[in-house]
Structures are given as C-alpha cells and as structure tokens.
Motif scaffolding. Sequence first.
Motif, PDB file in Angstrom:
ATOM      1  N   HIS A 123       0.833  -1.207   0.000  1.00 18.57           N
ATOM      2  CA  HIS A 123       0.000   0.000   0.000  1.00 18.57           C
ATOM      3  C   HIS A 123       0.865   1.253   0.000  1.00 18.57           C
ATOM      4  CE1 HIS A 123      -3.701  -2.212   0.451  1.00 18.57           C
ATOM      5  NE2 HIS A 123      -3.328  -2.761   1.596  1.00 18.57           N
ATOM      6  N   ALA A 164       1.083   4.213  -2.950  1.00 16.36           N
ATOM      7  CA  ALA A 164       0.823   5.615  -2.627  1.00 16.36           C
ATOM      8  C   ALA A 164       2.061   6.474  -2.889  1.00 16.36           C
ATOM      9  CB  ALA A 164       0.391   5.740  -1.159  1.00 16.36           C
ATOM     10  N   LEU A 181      -6.276  -3.598  -3.029  1.00 21.61           N
ATOM     11  CA  LEU A 181      -6.856  -2.391  -2.452  1.00 21.61           C
ATOM     12  C   LEU A 181      -8.333  -2.593  -2.121  1.00 21.61           C
ATOM     13  CD1 LEU A 181      -6.781   0.611  -1.697  1.00 21.61           C
ATOM     14  CD2 LEU A 181      -7.075   1.154  -4.128  1.00 21.61           C
ATOM     15  N   TRP A 225      -9.094  -2.374   2.198  1.00 20.54           N
ATOM     16  CA  TRP A 225      -9.285  -0.926   2.162  1.00 20.54           C
ATOM     17  C   TRP A 225      -8.736  -0.258   3.415  1.00 20.54           C
ATOM     18  CZ3 TRP A 225     -10.250   2.658  -1.263  1.00 20.54           C
ATOM     19  CH2 TRP A 225     -10.695   3.915  -0.835  1.00 20.54           C
ATOM     20  N   PHE A 236      -5.003   0.089   3.402  1.00 21.45           N
ATOM     21  CA  PHE A 236      -4.566   1.207   2.574  1.00 21.45           C
ATOM     22  C   PHE A 236      -4.666   2.522   3.339  1.00 21.45           C
ATOM     23  CE2 PHE A 236      -6.335   4.653  -0.114  1.00 21.45           C
ATOM     24  CZ  PHE A 236      -5.192   4.958  -0.843  1.00 21.45           C
ATOM     25  N   ASN A 237      -5.776   2.734   4.022  1.00 22.73           N
ATOM     26  CA  ASN A 237      -5.936   3.982   4.764  1.00 22.73           C
ATOM     27  C   ASN A 237      -4.933   4.100   5.901  1.00 22.73           C
ATOM     28  OD1 ASN A 237      -8.510   5.707   3.975  1.00 22.73           O
ATOM     29  ND2 ASN A 237      -9.013   3.552   3.624  1.00 22.73           N
ATOM     30  N   CYS A 244      -1.594   5.135   4.338  1.00 18.00           N
ATOM     31  CA  CYS A 244      -1.567   6.558   3.989  1.00 18.00           C
ATOM     32  C   CYS A 244      -1.403   7.422   5.237  1.00 18.00           C
ATOM     33  CB  CYS A 244      -2.833   6.941   3.234  1.00 18.00           C
ATOM     34  SG  CYS A 244      -2.946   6.237   1.568  1.00 18.00           S
ATOM     35  N   GLN A 245      -2.106   7.046   6.296  1.00 13.14           N
ATOM     36  CA  GLN A 245      -1.984   7.799   7.541  1.00 13.14           C
ATOM     37  C   GLN A 245      -0.566   7.703   8.098  1.00 13.14           C
ATOM     38  OE1 GLN A 245      -4.669   6.506  10.583  1.00 13.14           O
ATOM     39  NE2 GLN A 245      -4.082   8.102  12.031  1.00 13.14           N
ATOM     40  N   HIS A 273     -11.079  14.965  -1.001  1.00 12.48           N
ATOM     41  CA  HIS A 273      -9.931  14.452  -1.738  1.00 12.48           C
ATOM     42  C   HIS A 273      -8.894  15.541  -1.996  1.00 12.48           C
ATOM     43  CE1 HIS A 273     -12.373  10.850  -3.510  1.00 12.48           C
ATOM     44  NE2 HIS A 273     -12.190  10.779  -2.207  1.00 12.48           N
ATOM     45  N   CYS A 310      -5.732  14.977   2.232  1.00 10.84           N
ATOM     46  CA  CYS A 310      -5.144  13.747   2.750  1.00 10.84           C
ATOM     47  C   CYS A 310      -4.578  12.907   1.610  1.00 10.84           C
ATOM     48  CB  CYS A 310      -6.172  12.956   3.542  1.00 10.84           C
ATOM     49  SG  CYS A 310      -7.577  12.379   2.584  1.00 10.84           S
ATOM     50  N   SER A 318      -4.644   9.630   1.082  1.00  7.87           N
ATOM     51  CA  SER A 318      -5.578   8.660   0.506  1.00  7.87           C
ATOM     52  C   SER A 318      -6.538   9.338  -0.464  1.00  7.87           C
ATOM     53  CB  SER A 318      -6.349   7.951   1.622  1.00  7.87           C
ATOM     54  OG  SER A 318      -7.091   8.888   2.392  1.00  7.87           O
ATOM     55  N   SER A 333     -14.494   3.971  -1.850  1.00  9.46           N
ATOM     56  CA  SER A 333     -14.025   5.216  -1.235  1.00  9.46           C
ATOM     57  C   SER A 333     -15.184   6.106  -0.818  1.00  9.46           C
ATOM     58  CB  SER A 333     -13.112   5.962  -2.216  1.00  9.46           C
ATOM     59  OG  SER A 333     -13.848   6.405  -3.349  1.00  9.46           O
TER      60      SER A 333
END
Length: 611
Positions: free
Chosen positions: A387, A391, A426, A430, A433-434, A437-438, A563, A566, A568, A609
């Motif tokens: 992930h 990204a 993904l 899910w 993935f988040n 990104c965080q 969108h 962040c 993600s 999403s």
Amino acid sequence: MDDDYRSVKELFQVLQSDVPPSTSSQKFATVVLPFLGSQDRLLSHLVAKCVSSCVIYDIHNSQKKCSSIWREMCLETFQRSYPCIALDACLWSLTAVIKGVLRGDHECKNDILLKLLADFDPSLSGLYSKLFPQEKPKLSNVVFGLESDELLGTTLCSFTDLLEVLIAARIRLGICFSIQRLLFVESSAFLHVMEYQVVYAVKKQAMLLLKRSLLQKAGEDWASGEMQSGRADSSLSGDMCALADSVLQGVNSGLLQCVPVMPHASFFGGSCETSATGSGKDDVMLRAVSLILLKSLGYKSQSVTSRGVEHSVDTQWYLTELLPFLKLHGTQLPQGCHHCSWMSLVFREQDDDMIEAANTLLSLSLFQRSLKLNTNVDPCSWGGNPHCHFALLLKSVSFDHTVLLDFLISSETCFLEYCVRYLKLLHDDWWGFNRSCQSIEERDSEAQWVASLRRSKTENESISSHYVSAVSHASKAEITVNPVGTLGSLPSPQGSKVLPNCLPRLVDYESSEDSEEEEQSILDFQTSKNTDTAEMEPVSERKGEQIHSRSFHNVIKAQTNPHSECLSGKVMSCLMELRAVIIRLHKSNLFPYNPTSLLKLLSNIEDKSRN
C-alpha cells in the motif's frame, strides 16, 4: 604492421560496399584470418569485426553454413582456456555472429543457432568452468597465471557479453545447450567475480547480466522482433529457481559486503569518475543489486508455494539486509522519512525497474499473506508494505493520472499487471490502505517538524529582533505596567473593548471580512511565540501542539473537499481521473486494448471510497 592495418581497413571498406561476394571471400582467406590472433589489440579487434561480417554473410547465403576455417580457429583458441588477446578476439567474433543471427529477420534462426552452438558448446562450457571456478580464488591472477589482471578483466567482459547473447537465444527461441544453463545452475561460481581483482566495470557488467537474466530481458536492447516461443525449454523454470537459490545463499554468506559501488558512475564503464555534481553513487549498480535480490525472492516464493510454509523464505530478513547496503552506498532516507520510501529513492530514475520492483514486492506481500507469515509484524518496519509503495509511487509522479496512462499504454513496463493486481488488493484491504496513507502522512509531518527544528536558530534570532522592536514601539505608545511587572492594558481604539493582559485587536471582530485575517494574524503571532520559547518547552509537547493544530485545519479543509488534502484522497482522485480518461479514449476507440476489467476494478474502488 602499417601494411596490416591498411589491408584490414581496405577489407572493412569492401565489406561495407556492394561488391561481389567472391571479392570478400578472397580477402577473407588471404588477409584476415592470419591476424585474428594478433597481439596488437586494436588490429585484432578490427580483424574480428571483419571476420564476423564475412561469417554472417556466409551463414545467410551459403546454406546456413559458416566458415570452417573460422570455426576451427575459434575452437582451438577456446580450448586453450586462458585469458589472452586471441581469446578475446574469438569471443567477440562469436558474440557478434550469434547477435547478427538474432537480429536478422530470416525464418531459420533456430536451425542456424542449433548447428552453431552444437559445435561450440563443449569448448565454451570448459571455458566457463575455467574462468569461474567453483572454489573462491584468493588471487585471480595467480589462478590464471597472469602477470596483470587487465587481461583477465577484458576476457571476463568478452565472455559475459557472449553469455548474454546465449541467454537471449535461450529465452527468445527456446534453444538450450549446456553453456546456456551454466550461469543458472553454477551461478555461485559466477558470483565469485565480485571477489576477483579486476576493475569495477567487470563486476558491474556481471551484476547487470544477472539482473537481465532474472528479468528474462537479455538481449532486449538489440534483438529484433517479439519474443518467439521456439522449442519448449522445460528446464528454464527450474534453472531460474537455482539461480535465485544461489543469490539468496550468497546474501546469507555476506555477498552484499563484497559488491562494490563506486561513488560516481564512470565513463563508458571505465575507471574515470564523473564530476562531483553527480548523484554521488552509481544508481545503476544499486538498482541492479536490489532487483537481483527482489526477483530471487520472487522466484523462491513461487517455488515453495506448493511445498508449504516450512519451506518458506524470510522476505523480511533479506530486505533488512538490503536496506543497510543501500544506505552504505549513498541511498540515505531523510530523517523521519517512511521506511517504504526506499523503493522510490532507488528506482525513481528508471520507470521499468521501479514498476518491476513494485510488482515483485506486491507478489512477496501476497505470498506472505497466503501463508500467514509475519502477521504480527508491521510491514512498514522493513519497507515491504505494498500500500505504501503504491501511494508513494503516485506521490513521486505528483498524482498525475496522465503518467499512469502512459504506463498503462507502454509495453516497456509491467504496469498493467501490477495495477490490476494491486487494485484487487486495495479493494480487499481498504482499511490497510488507509492506515498506510496515515502512516506516511505522520512520518512526513515528523520529517517536516525535524526540518523546522534545524531552521529554528536563525528564525528565533529573526523573531526575537522583531519582538524587541515591537515592544520598543509599544513602550513609546505609553504602555502601562502593573505593580507585579506584567504587561497591562494598552490604549484602545475607539469603539473597541480592551481585555487585560492581552494584545490589542488589530481588526474589528464585528467585520466578517476581516475576521479571517485576524485569526491568521493571531495564529502567526502564536507560532512565533511558540518558536521563540521552543528551547524551554519539552519536545513532545510542542510536537503534539503542532500535530493537533495541523489535524484541525486538515479536518476543516477535508469537509470542503474530501480528496483535496489527505494522501488517501489524492490517490483516489488520481485513480478516478485515470478512470475518466480511459473511458473517453475507449469510447473513441483510441485505447490500445480492451480496458473493461480495469475500469470495473476502478469503479469498485470508487464506490468503496465513497462509502
């Protein structure tokens, strides 16, 4: 000797002109061959070029047969099996002939190469064993009886070039003789070249050959046409696994400590370094070593999938061995940078290698998931989170969907395969993935915070001077002082209220147009105040205040456009833009293949999403 150069030069000019073949044959027989083993390196190389041109001509025009005189001379030279100028010339000549056949567009490539390699296979196999012995040579020049390692280095370069065209013939046409398998089944001996006393270019060429062999891309720069099925090479899969095993065993034995990396790339593979304005490291070598290890892990994981978890490979351990190697040779992650950023740093200058690495790392991650390996270990700790890689890949191209479109259309990368496989992951993971990104955003915030601390000294001096100036100006405006020495009330503008021990209002809060500017002014002052007293406050408290303030403003902006800020969200925006442009191109019949499955995946991701 001048007459020899003149004669060979004359022949070379003849070969480039449209003359009757008999003229070339006559020159070939009377002038060229006697000088193929000349001790003058330049003359020997020029003769080899001429000989190769004549042999290729004979093969194409004389019932697939090559010159028996040339073949016997090369066989005799190969059987001597020691580095010399004559051996280099014969190796170069045979390489040029095989490459010329592979480049040609005639239909009988297989028959020509089968007959040619059948003659040379035994002598070349013996030469391989001589140049790359199973036991590590302590001093290579002693093993080969040479006074100088220069001869050995040149011979190794010539033989490595020959090995590449032989492997290209195997991969592209399915032709497989013993000499074409030796690099795979006896690769541990080939890896000993890292410890030879030869110039850096020789070792770099060897690693690049291993990389192209594992990627099955040998000869892609010069071979003509698409890959051909040819005969079935049933041993190729097993040989790839043998090569992968040898690489992994080498890493276990400290191979990475033996691989040299020059601080700067060299000119034409030589020893002359570039100027200090370069990158400071040989990125080509670093990419080669990284891909060799990754692809070896990939082949190893494929071979053990059907054999159970007890035969599994510890991907985490090997990557933790690779990262220090990259760091030692100049690939330094910025302080606070996310560990998975190493892939973007190493491969950012070569798109096909970067996508190949990302695809292999994705395969390794899916393999570990299938066997439930390292389930309690954060893959980000050793730089193996797919992930994060996806990204960071999009971040490296500034979330430009047109770059992804180019990747999808291009045949030079495996991006389509990688993209489809990752989008499936993904959709199924899910939340993973988040979280990734965080994690990247948190690391970026820490990196920015560390960078701001480095600038704090000069900023503090500047802020202090402005603050002293402001206090001096305020004292002239008759600031009152309380008995205890605190700052008292300031003269207030008409129509505004003054709060004790506070700064005056710079704008009227009753005006909605000025309220935002006032809030920003107070925020700027508070930031300056916090920076001015940074040395007196605990680090963790200041960091927490910054993150809390940043998170608050990010929430406000995200409510306007989810969108926009962040990571993600940026990834999702990029994917949705990609989906829209693919739909437009597909409707106009401008997309090169049917993207229905890809569009369905992107549509499912968009629904995910939004929910």
